[in-house]
Design a protein around this motif. Structure first.
Motif, PDB file in Angstrom:
ATOM      1  N   LEU A  75       0.831  -1.205   0.000  1.00 50.74           N
ATOM      2  CA  LEU A  75       0.000   0.000   0.000  1.00 50.74           C
ATOM      3  C   LEU A  75       0.868   1.258   0.000  1.00 50.74           C
ATOM      4  CD1 LEU A  75      -2.839   1.215   0.115  1.00 50.74           C
ATOM      5  CD2 LEU A  75      -2.708   1.083   2.618  1.00 50.74           C
ATOM      6  N   LYS A  76       1.912   1.243   0.792  1.00 47.84           N
ATOM      7  CA  LYS A  76       2.817   2.393   0.832  1.00 47.84           C
ATOM      8  C   LYS A  76       3.443   2.643  -0.545  1.00 47.84           C
ATOM      9  CE  LYS A  76       7.021   4.154   3.014  1.00 47.84           C
ATOM     10  NZ  LYS A  76       8.137   3.868   3.947  1.00 47.84           N
ATOM     11  N   ILE A  92       1.130   6.590   7.402  1.00 42.49           N
ATOM     12  CA  ILE A  92      -0.105   5.807   7.385  1.00 42.49           C
ATOM     13  C   ILE A  92      -0.408   5.344   8.811  1.00 42.49           C
ATOM     14  CG2 ILE A  92      -1.288   3.802   6.414  1.00 42.49           C
ATOM     15  CD1 ILE A  92       0.730   3.826   4.128  1.00 42.49           C
ATOM     16  N   GLN A  93      -1.658   5.483   9.227  1.00 45.37           N
ATOM     17  CA  GLN A  93      -2.056   5.059  10.563  1.00 45.37           C
ATOM     18  C   GLN A  93      -3.406   4.348  10.495  1.00 45.37           C
ATOM     19  OE1 GLN A  93      -1.975   9.031  12.239  1.00 45.37           O
ATOM     20  NE2 GLN A  93      -4.186   9.298  12.007  1.00 45.37           N
ATOM     21  N   PRO A  94      -3.756   3.570  11.527  1.00 42.64           N
ATOM     22  CA  PRO A  94      -5.068   2.913  11.521  1.00 42.64           C
ATOM     23  C   PRO A  94      -6.195   3.953  11.507  1.00 42.64           C
ATOM     24  CG  PRO A  94      -3.633   1.960  13.193  1.00 42.64           C
ATOM     25  CD  PRO A  94      -2.946   3.186  12.695  1.00 42.64           C
ATOM     26  N   VAL A 113     -11.590  13.062   5.488  1.00 44.98           N
ATOM     27  CA  VAL A 113     -11.984  13.826   6.672  1.00 44.98           C
ATOM     28  C   VAL A 113     -10.876  14.848   6.916  1.00 44.98           C
ATOM     29  CG1 VAL A 113     -12.558  13.741   9.121  1.00 44.98           C
ATOM     30  CG2 VAL A 113     -13.192  11.825   7.633  1.00 44.98           C
ATOM     31  N   LYS A 114     -11.168  16.085   6.527  1.00 41.19           N
ATOM     32  CA  LYS A 114     -10.171  17.158   6.586  1.00 41.19           C
ATOM     33  C   LYS A 114      -8.942  16.725   5.773  1.00 41.19           C
ATOM     34  CE  LYS A 114     -11.979  19.074  10.858  1.00 41.19           C
ATOM     35  NZ  LYS A 114     -11.729  19.500  12.254  1.00 41.19           N
ATOM     36  N   GLY A 115      -7.772  16.656   6.425  1.00 41.40           N
ATOM     37  CA  GLY A 115      -6.576  16.281   5.665  1.00 41.40           C
ATOM     38  C   GLY A 115      -6.216  14.823   5.794  1.00 41.40           C
ATOM     39  N   PHE A 116      -7.217  14.001   6.155  1.00 41.86           N
ATOM     40  CA  PHE A 116      -6.964  12.573   6.337  1.00 41.86           C
ATOM     41  C   PHE A 116      -7.694  11.771   5.269  1.00 41.86           C
ATOM     42  CE2 PHE A 116      -6.520  14.603  10.447  1.00 41.86           C
ATOM     43  CZ  PHE A 116      -5.312  14.093  10.911  1.00 41.86           C
ATOM     44  N   HIS A 154      -7.000   1.927   6.738  1.00 43.75           N
ATOM     45  CA  HIS A 154      -5.722   2.632   6.673  1.00 43.75           C
ATOM     46  C   HIS A 154      -5.976   4.111   6.357  1.00 43.75           C
ATOM     47  CE1 HIS A 154      -4.587  -1.546   6.034  1.00 43.75           C
ATOM     48  NE2 HIS A 154      -3.337  -1.234   6.349  1.00 43.75           N
ATOM     49  N   THR A 155      -5.346   4.988   7.100  1.00 43.21           N
ATOM     50  CA  THR A 155      -5.512   6.428   6.894  1.00 43.21           C
ATOM     51  C   THR A 155      -4.188   7.062   6.515  1.00 43.21           C
ATOM     52  OG1 THR A 155      -7.396   6.615   8.394  1.00 43.21           O
ATOM     53  CG2 THR A 155      -6.116   8.615   8.007  1.00 43.21           C
ATOM     54  N   VAL A 156      -4.199   7.790   5.400  1.00 39.24           N
ATOM     55  CA  VAL A 156      -3.012   8.520   4.953  1.00 39.24           C
ATOM     56  C   VAL A 156      -3.103   9.948   5.480  1.00 39.24           C
ATOM     57  CG1 VAL A 156      -1.601   9.206   2.977  1.00 39.24           C
ATOM     58  CG2 VAL A 156      -3.027   7.140   2.842  1.00 39.24           C
TER      59      VAL A 156
END
Length: 595
Positions: free
Chosen positions: A7-8, A28-30, A78-81, A39-41
């Protein structure tokens, strides 16, 4: 398949295609539970090259990935996510790779070695509640490093000499009348601990009596006859007086026998034991060398000190004026000896309470000043004390919670609750006792390990034994429930096989979540080692068990008519059980097949 790595790479390719620049670091975070996705960038850092707002950057990236990615099904911003939802076929492939890897629960050997010290008791008293947290922490950190591919050496330093040992000896000589473990019926460590308490009782009385004669407290403490007897024994011991050394060996032997049975019940082990009586002489040699080289200095009374004021610390005594050594002396010798015995170790972890933080700062700095490069490899795993509703424990006053007694009480309470719940109808008395031991000790270990080691904690026995909530028994019960499901599946001829997994194309949300958590095992395992924190694996096991119970409640497994889905769910259940068992074993906790 390494989902996170792939994914990265896809995100980096998308950034390069959209903004004509490469970006090495992708955050990347959960995904937060309230939003769709796994996965959230974090897109704020990408705005430097996108020249767009965080929201516009995330939307552009999401649209590109949805069109070009082999992994991404859909997205939301969601905003910058940028929250990404992975395709079901991808998750199924991830699970297939986990299922087909028999060593998934263990990272491959990396050729590195670690040393973990824990327990390290004094031979003047039995082990208590604080020692339980120490032993469980050290053992678990060692097991976690093993699972990360390290060869691990479990060691302890037994503080078998010094004034505290001589206090028990002096009290036994004065008041013991030849009492032994055999004549008293007491475990050896408890008998010696009894005389440590006796020392304190008579010492306080003697200090009070001297005070009433007009002697100030400091002088009274030195002049108290039982204290003078203890100091005399210490000097005789260091002079190798035969009678004193014989008594010392006898009383320490009683203690070691008691410790061995306690360690066995705890479920901890050691590869090598170091004894202060063997290492303090090497420490004294190093102190003399340090004086000769100018690292240490000698005062007029003959005592040897190190001046660390230029390092933001203070002056520290290394040898008393009478030539006897202190804790620091033997710790210097012990550290040197260990790196001689195990020259390949990447690090040495000292599992010792946080009241000794200053001691270890000084120790590591002294080793560095003596020219030992391995000082940089030493780490103090500092942990908070364990409190009780009744207050702080004090060994010399006899107000400690004895480790043996507490383990018995936990097993007894587990048996009581098991019988009350009516879970023992088809079990023999021996099976009930075995289950009670597993559940009782599991509850105790889990409660002491689920809290970050650095935090001081309050131990609540009644809370720890509950079948619901963030407890060991909850996870043990989940494992037993899964094993019952697997037994039922076997009885009706349903077996999971890798071929069936290839045909899974659609998943329920709880199935995706379970696979996500299974796939996250290696990340948590590495984090636990990096942080020296069994709490990471405690929480991982709890979250996995909680997620499985949601799966169990929302999907009636045996009502499934599609044989492929049924086999998949049995396979999923099996792997969850396997990882629950492994995660708990890293904490030193067993999980029952039936409960």
């Amino acid at each position: 398949m390494n989902l996170d790595h792939t994914l990265k790479s896809e995100i980096q390719a998308a950034v390069a295609a959209l903004f004509s620049q490469s970006l090495e670091q992708i955050q990347i975070q959960p995904t937060n539970a309230e939003f769709e996705g796994s996965h959230t960038v974090v897109c704020f850092p990408i705005t430097k090259i996108s020249k767009k707002s965080p929201e516009e950057t995330a939307k552009s990236l999401g649209e590109y990935l949805q069109t070009h990615s082999l992994l991404v099904d859909r997205y939301n911003v969601v905003k910058g996510f940028l929250n990404l939802t992975i395709k079901d076929t991808v998750w199924a492939g991830v699970f297939e790779s986990i299922y087909s890897n028999p060593t998934f629960d263990q990272l491959p050997p990396n050729g590195k070695e670690m040393m973990v010290e824990y327990s390290s008791p004094n031979t003047n008293k039995p082990l208590h509640l604080g020692h339980l947290r120490n032993n469980f922490l050290g053992y678990s950190v060692a097991e976690i490093y093993k699972a990360n591919g390290y060869r691990v050496h479990k060691v302890q330093i037994i503080n078998d000499r010094g004034i505290h040992i001589c206090k028990s000896m002096a009290a036994w000589l004065e008041f013991g009348n030849g009492e032994t473990p055999e004549s008293s019926g007491l475990k050896g460590d408890k008998l010696v601990g009894k005389y440590y308490v006796e020392f304190d009782t008579h010492f306080k009385a003697q200090v009070k009596e001297l005070g009433e004669k007009g002697i100030d407290k400091e002088q009274a403490e030195k002049q108290a006859p039982i204290m003078q007897a203890s100091v005399n024994l210490l000097q005789l011991w260091e002079a190798n007086d035969t009678k004193t050394v014989t008594l010392w060996k006898t009383m320490n032997g009683w203690v070691y026998s008691g410790f061995d049975s306690t360690y066995k019940r705890m479920g901890v082990d050691f590869e090598k034991l170091y004894y202060e009586s063997n290492t303090y002489l090497l420490g004294k040699e190093e102190v003399v060398r340090g004086v000769e080289s100018g690292v240490f200095f000698k005062k007029e009374d003959g005592s040897v000190w190190v001046d660390l004021t230029s390092d933001g610390l203070d002056q520290k005594v290394l040898l008393r004026s009478d030539g006897t050594s202190v804790y620091m002396t033997q710790d210097i010798g012990t550290a040197i000896l260990r790196f001689r015995d195990f020259p390949k170790i990447e690090g040495q972890v000292y599992t010792v309470g946080n009241e000794q933080e200053y001691h270890f700062k000084v120790l590591f700095l002294i080793l560095k000043k003596l020219g030992y490069a391995f000082a940089e490899k030493c780490y103090h795993l500092s942990y908070g004390m364990v409190d009780l509703p009744s207050g702080k424990m004090k060994s010399r006053e006899g107000t400690v919670v004895d480790a043996d007694d507490l383990m018995v009480e936990m097993a007894t309470e587990a048996e009581k609750q098991t019988r009350e719940l009516g879970k023992v109808d088809e079990m023999t008395e021996n099976e009930i006792k075995q289950l009670s031991e597993i559940v009782g000790l599991g509850a105790l270990k889990f409660f002491l390990l689920k809290v970050d080691p650095k935090k001081r904690m309050l131990f609540d026995p009644s809370e720890s034994i509950q079948l619901q909530g963030h407890t060991g028994p909850f996870i043990q019960y989940t494992h037993a429930r899964i094993k019952a499901i697997l037994r039922k599946a076997g009885a009706i001829g349903v077996q999971a096989d890798a071929e069936a997994l290839k045909n899974v194309t659609q998943l329920e949300s709880v199935e995706r979540e379970l696979i996500f958590r299974l796939n996250n095992y290696h990340t948590k395992l590495q984090e636990a080692a990096r942080e020296y924190s069994p709490a990471v694996m405690s929480n991982y096991a709890y979250e996995l068990a909680k997620e499985y119970n949601q799966f169990y409640q929302s999907i009636p497994i045996f009502n499934e008519a599609d044989p492929t889905k049924l086999k998949f769910r049995i396979a999923l259940s099996k792997i969850v059980a396997d990882l629950l068992k492994k995660s708990m074993s890293l904490l030193g906790i067993s999980v029952p097949e039936k409960m």
